[in-house]
Design a protein around this motif. Structure first.
Motif, PDB file in Angstrom:
ATOM      1  N   ALA A  36       4.188  27.392   4.542  1.00  0.00           N
ATOM      2  CA  ALA A  36       3.495  26.337   5.282  1.00  0.00           C
ATOM      3  C   ALA A  36       2.383  26.899   6.149  1.00  0.00           C
ATOM      4  CB  ALA A  36       4.496  25.568   6.142  1.00  0.00           C
ATOM      5  N   VAL A  37       2.554  28.133   6.653  1.00  0.00           N
ATOM      6  CA  VAL A  37       1.562  28.730   7.540  1.00  0.00           C
ATOM      7  C   VAL A  37       0.610  29.651   6.781  1.00  0.00           C
ATOM      8  CG1 VAL A  37       1.237  30.225   9.547  1.00  0.00           C
ATOM      9  CG2 VAL A  37       3.101  28.552   9.514  1.00  0.00           C
ATOM     10  N   ALA A  38       1.160  30.588   5.984  1.00  0.00           N
ATOM     11  CA  ALA A  38       0.356  31.637   5.356  1.00  0.00           C
ATOM     12  C   ALA A  38      -0.002  31.345   3.917  1.00  0.00           C
ATOM     13  CB  ALA A  38       1.109  32.969   5.432  1.00  0.00           C
ATOM     14  N   GLY A  39       0.573  30.339   3.311  1.00  0.00           N
ATOM     15  CA  GLY A  39       0.267  30.035   1.922  1.00  0.00           C
ATOM     16  C   GLY A  39       1.216  30.738   0.963  1.00  0.00           C
ATOM     17  N   LEU A  40       0.901  30.672  -0.302  1.00  0.00           N
ATOM     18  CA  LEU A  40       1.778  31.195  -1.345  1.00  0.00           C
ATOM     19  C   LEU A  40       1.887  32.715  -1.334  1.00  0.00           C
ATOM     20  CD1 LEU A  40       0.719  28.866  -4.297  1.00  0.00           C
ATOM     21  CD2 LEU A  40       2.735  28.664  -2.842  1.00  0.00           C
ATOM     22  N   TRP A  41       0.947  33.395  -0.646  1.00  0.00           N
ATOM     23  CA  TRP A  41       1.037  34.844  -0.576  1.00  0.00           C
ATOM     24  C   TRP A  41       2.275  35.302   0.197  1.00  0.00           C
ATOM     25  CZ3 TRP A  41      -1.704  37.470  -3.828  1.00  0.00           C
ATOM     26  CH2 TRP A  41      -2.913  36.964  -4.276  1.00  0.00           C
ATOM     27  N   SER A  85      18.182  30.902  -6.024  1.00  0.00           N
ATOM     28  CA  SER A  85      18.732  29.843  -5.178  1.00  0.00           C
ATOM     29  C   SER A  85      17.890  29.652  -3.929  1.00  0.00           C
ATOM     30  CB  SER A  85      20.177  30.181  -4.793  1.00  0.00           C
ATOM     31  OG  SER A  85      20.992  30.295  -5.938  1.00  0.00           O
ATOM     32  N   ALA A  86      17.480  30.758  -3.285  1.00  0.00           N
ATOM     33  CA  ALA A  86      16.669  30.654  -2.074  1.00  0.00           C
ATOM     34  C   ALA A  86      15.311  30.037  -2.371  1.00  0.00           C
ATOM     35  CB  ALA A  86      16.497  32.044  -1.451  1.00  0.00           C
ATOM     36  N   ALA A  87      14.692  30.423  -3.490  1.00  0.00           N
ATOM     37  CA  ALA A  87      13.396  29.854  -3.848  1.00  0.00           C
ATOM     38  C   ALA A  87      13.511  28.357  -4.141  1.00  0.00           C
ATOM     39  CB  ALA A  87      12.822  30.587  -5.048  1.00  0.00           C
ATOM     40  N   ALA A  88      14.578  27.946  -4.815  1.00  0.00           N
ATOM     41  CA  ALA A  88      14.765  26.527  -5.112  1.00  0.00           C
ATOM     42  C   ALA A  88      14.949  25.722  -3.826  1.00  0.00           C
ATOM     43  CB  ALA A  88      15.971  26.345  -6.030  1.00  0.00           C
ATOM     44  N   LEU A  89      15.740  26.243  -2.894  1.00  0.00           N
ATOM     45  CA  LEU A  89      15.932  25.535  -1.626  1.00  0.00           C
ATOM     46  C   LEU A  89      14.637  25.505  -0.820  1.00  0.00           C
ATOM     47  CD1 LEU A  89      19.448  26.881  -0.585  1.00  0.00           C
ATOM     48  CD2 LEU A  89      18.881  24.591  -1.416  1.00  0.00           C
ATOM     49  N   ALA A  90      13.869  26.594  -0.859  1.00  0.00           N
ATOM     50  CA  ALA A  90      12.599  26.618  -0.134  1.00  0.00           C
ATOM     51  C   ALA A  90      11.634  25.566  -0.673  1.00  0.00           C
ATOM     52  CB  ALA A  90      11.983  28.010  -0.230  1.00  0.00           C
ATOM     53  N   TYR A  91      11.572  25.409  -1.984  1.00  0.00           N
ATOM     54  CA  TYR A  91      10.694  24.391  -2.560  1.00  0.00           C
ATOM     55  C   TYR A  91      11.163  22.989  -2.198  1.00  0.00           C
ATOM     56  CZ  TYR A  91       7.676  22.085  -5.971  1.00  0.00           C
ATOM     57  OH  TYR A  91       6.724  21.293  -6.573  1.00  0.00           O
ATOM     58  N   ALA A  92      12.479  22.806  -2.105  1.00  0.00           N
ATOM     59  CA  ALA A  92      13.002  21.503  -1.711  1.00  0.00           C
ATOM     60  C   ALA A  92      12.639  21.164  -0.270  1.00  0.00           C
ATOM     61  CB  ALA A  92      14.524  21.482  -1.882  1.00  0.00           C
ATOM     62  N   LEU A  93      12.467  22.173   0.598  1.00  0.00           N
ATOM     63  CA  LEU A  93      12.169  21.960   2.011  1.00  0.00           C
ATOM     64  C   LEU A  93      10.705  22.219   2.343  1.00  0.00           C
ATOM     65  CD1 LEU A  93      15.304  23.667   3.613  1.00  0.00           C
ATOM     66  CD2 LEU A  93      15.005  21.290   2.908  1.00  0.00           C
ATOM     67  N   LEU A  94       9.864  22.356   1.344  1.00  0.00           N
ATOM     68  CA  LEU A  94       8.457  22.666   1.582  1.00  0.00           C
ATOM     69  C   LEU A  94       7.702  21.403   1.998  1.00  0.00           C
ATOM     70  CD1 LEU A  94       6.332  24.943   1.395  1.00  0.00           C
ATOM     71  CD2 LEU A  94       5.826  24.127  -0.920  1.00  0.00           C
ATOM     72  N   GLY A  95       7.030  21.493   3.157  1.00  0.00           N
ATOM     73  CA  GLY A  95       6.266  20.350   3.637  1.00  0.00           C
ATOM     74  C   GLY A  95       4.784  20.605   3.739  1.00  0.00           C
ATOM     75  N   ALA A  96       4.373  21.882   3.620  1.00  0.00           N
ATOM     76  CA  ALA A  96       2.952  22.209   3.729  1.00  0.00           C
ATOM     77  C   ALA A  96       2.691  23.513   2.997  1.00  0.00           C
ATOM     78  CB  ALA A  96       2.525  22.317   5.197  1.00  0.00           C
ATOM     79  N   ALA A 132      19.008  31.247   5.127  1.00  0.00           N
ATOM     80  CA  ALA A 132      17.989  31.755   6.043  1.00  0.00           C
ATOM     81  C   ALA A 132      16.710  32.106   5.299  1.00  0.00           C
ATOM     82  CB  ALA A 132      18.534  32.985   6.781  1.00  0.00           C
ATOM     83  N   THR A 133      16.831  32.729   4.129  1.00  0.00           N
ATOM     84  CA  THR A 133      15.640  33.070   3.352  1.00  0.00           C
ATOM     85  C   THR A 133      14.925  31.818   2.874  1.00  0.00           C
ATOM     86  OG1 THR A 133      16.717  35.111   2.614  1.00  0.00           O
ATOM     87  CG2 THR A 133      14.796  34.384   1.377  1.00  0.00           C
ATOM     88  N   GLY A 134      15.661  30.793   2.508  1.00  0.00           N
ATOM     89  CA  GLY A 134      15.032  29.549   2.089  1.00  0.00           C
ATOM     90  C   GLY A 134      14.218  28.917   3.202  1.00  0.00           C
ATOM     91  N   VAL A 135      14.757  28.901   4.425  1.00  0.00           N
ATOM     92  CA  VAL A 135      14.019  28.343   5.557  1.00  0.00           C
ATOM     93  C   VAL A 135      12.782  29.173   5.861  1.00  0.00           C
ATOM     94  CG1 VAL A 135      14.132  27.895   8.029  1.00  0.00           C
ATOM     95  CG2 VAL A 135      16.040  27.241   6.564  1.00  0.00           C
ATOM     96  N   VAL A 136      12.930  30.503   5.868  1.00  0.00           N
ATOM     97  CA  VAL A 136      11.796  31.378   6.174  1.00  0.00           C
ATOM     98  C   VAL A 136      10.703  31.232   5.114  1.00  0.00           C
ATOM     99  CG1 VAL A 136      11.086  33.789   6.408  1.00  0.00           C
ATOM    100  CG2 VAL A 136      13.177  32.999   7.497  1.00  0.00           C
ATOM    101  N   MET A 137      11.093  31.113   3.843  1.00  0.00           N
ATOM    102  CA  MET A 137      10.096  30.917   2.793  1.00  0.00           C
ATOM    103  C   MET A 137       9.323  29.615   2.990  1.00  0.00           C
ATOM    104  SD  MET A 137      11.825  32.095  -0.795  1.00  0.00           S
ATOM    105  CE  MET A 137      12.013  33.816  -1.244  1.00  0.00           C
ATOM    106  N   ALA A 138      10.032  28.536   3.263  1.00  0.00           N
ATOM    107  CA  ALA A 138       9.372  27.247   3.441  1.00  0.00           C
ATOM    108  C   ALA A 138       8.408  27.281   4.619  1.00  0.00           C
ATOM    109  CB  ALA A 138      10.412  26.150   3.623  1.00  0.00           C
ATOM    110  N   LEU A 139       8.835  27.852   5.749  1.00  0.00           N
ATOM    111  CA  LEU A 139       7.971  27.922   6.926  1.00  0.00           C
ATOM    112  C   LEU A 139       6.829  28.914   6.724  1.00  0.00           C
ATOM    113  CD1 LEU A 139      10.696  27.847   9.725  1.00  0.00           C
ATOM    114  CD2 LEU A 139       9.282  25.960   8.917  1.00  0.00           C
ATOM    115  N   GLY A 140       7.110  30.039   6.026  1.00  0.00           N
ATOM    116  CA  GLY A 140       6.059  31.027   5.794  1.00  0.00           C
ATOM    117  C   GLY A 140       4.956  30.506   4.906  1.00  0.00           C
TER     118      GLY A 140
END
Length: 455
Positions: free
Chosen positions: A226-231, A81-92, A216-224
């Protein structure tokens, strides 16, 4: 009506999925590496999913106990669920803007979830269709709110990339979680026929636990990312994965606890103090009445355990009560057995709330907590129906309970019991059963049965 409502939700999810798959196949996948990484994480989350406890059925008292569930059981695949929400909010991705749209998000989430679910189906543990429909609709909602704003550039112009962006994402996920809670309560109500209000209340309470961790994990994944890449994905997935493993240990402890209480409840039957199946029937009736009164899931759990152990005080008696029926006993004797039961319950290590309900089940209803009122009425009904005092069956037993509403049984609990007993028969004879107006504290009216049209 219930089947039509559930089918409408599934049809909406199926239509959205078909549209997303067609759009993605026609236009291709934007950012295939990013889509593959998030898809693999969603699949891993589905493979590590926790299946809620299987439904159990109490003979003669309605559908299986399919809900409401504990807070952590409402999200059996939190990592997915967190990964799906993170992908939905991914901008970079590593500083480079992404251009996938909301429909691609739905297509990737569906394909990844389907891959994980297929393995679970092979194992015989596949999730319900309602779970998949909720995932598609909620992720689609979040993506539809975020991706158009991001791809058009309006989000960067109006919100920027600082703390306001984080606040925007949190607010959007909070709204998404609220919509998911409303949808989950509606589907549970359609599936079980239980009151909508308590179901929604339990769903909203779950947002404070595992729901907030997923957001919270979804937001952190999307922002992370965006800055550090898929790693950043495997690193940020570890806390939620460890939490999911902890829930498995908690489930094992709860299973052992419930088995202990069930064994204690059967002790009176094995020893010949009560009729076979009496404790299970009282627990089933008590939970059904509790749901109609709007009790929370935590209160329902305490109620079930107390109902299973309500006769355990009879193990301290030298001379067994005839047929184990405590309802016809004098008030002083019934209270003495209840007090003994509370003492035995405390010595077995059950929670103090369960022991209090067992101890106070024989008091006048004006002095009882609501859980003790329910246990007393359900126990009295089963005692009266199971014995030879009322050859007329349930109607005569209910009439006897209504005669005791001045002192022994709360009127609203009795009427809720009548509603529960009439619910199944009303489906067979075409009658329309109206719910009595009441609340969890015992205020309300009487249930009324409206006959169906003749012929």
């Amino acid at each position: 009506m219930r089947d039509r409502g559930a089918k409408a939700v599934r049809a909406a999810a199926a239509a959205l999925t078909a549209t997303a798959l067609g759009h993605t196949l026609w236009n291709g996948v934007s950012g295939p590496g990013t889509a593959l990484a998030f898809g693999l994480l969603i699949t891993l989350g589905e493979l590590a999913r926790r299946d809620p406890p299987g439904p159990s059925r109490h003979p003669g008292f309605g559908p299986p106990r399919a809900g409401p569930l504990r807070a952590e059981d409402r999200q059996p695949a939190p990592l997915g669920s967190a990964a799906a929400l993170a992908y939905a909010l991914l901008g970079a991705d590593a500083g480079l803007p992404t251009h996938h749209g909301a429909l691609q998000v739905v297509a990737v989430v569906f394909a990844a979830a389907l891959a994980g679910i297929a393995v679970q189906v092979v194992r015989g543990r596949g999730p319900a269709l309602d779970h998949v429909a909720r995932r598609i609709l909620t992720v689609g909602f979040a993506a539809a709110c975020f991706q158009p704003l991001h791809n058009s550039g309006r989000l960067a112009e109006q919100v920027g990339r600082g703390p306001y962006l984080v606040l925007f994402l949190l607010l959007l996920l909070g709204l998404t979680a609220l919509c998911d809670a409303v949808l989950a309560a509606a589907l549970a109500g359609l599936r079980t026929g239980w009151p909508y209000g308590p179901l929604l209340r339990d769903e909203l309470r779950a947002l404070l636990g595992i729901g907030s961790a997923i957001c919270a994990t979804g937001v952190v994944m999307a922002l992370g990312v965006a800055v550090a890449g898929l790693w950043a994905l495997p690193v940020l997935s570890v806390p939620l994965l460890l939490t999911q493993m902890s829930f498995r240990r908690i489930d094992a402890v709860r299973t052992t606890y419930r088995q202990t209480i069930t064994s204690l409840a059967r002790a009176t039957e094995i020893a010949g103090y009560t009729r076979p199946g009496h404790a299970r029937r009282v627990a089933a009736l008590s939970c059904a009445v509790g749901r109609e009164l709007g009790l929370s899931q935590r209160e329902l759990t305490v109620l079930e355990y107390a109902a299973l152990m309500h006769d355990i005080g009879q193990l301290s008696l030298v001379d067994p009560v005839p047929a184990g029926a405590t309802a016809p006993l004098p008030a002083a004797e019934a209270r003495r057995i209840a007090v003994l039961g509370g003492e035995v319950a405390r010595q077995t290590g059950v929670s103090a709330e369960v022991a209090v309900v067992v101890e106070r089940q024989a008091e006048p209803y004006r002095d009882q907590p609501v859980l003790a009122r329910i246990v007393r009425t359900a126990n009295a009904y089963d005692d009266l129906v199971g014995g030879t005092r009322h050859p007329g069956g349930s109607l005569a037993a209910l009439e006897q309970l209504r005669l005791g509403t001045a002192h022994d049984h709360h009127p609203d609990v009795v009427e809720c019991l009548a509603y529960v007993l009439r619910r199944n028969s009303s489906r067979r004879d075409g009658a329309r059963l109206e719910r009595p107006k009441r609340d969890a504290r015992g205020r309300g009216g009487r249930a009324r049965v409206v006959p169906g049209r003749p012929g």
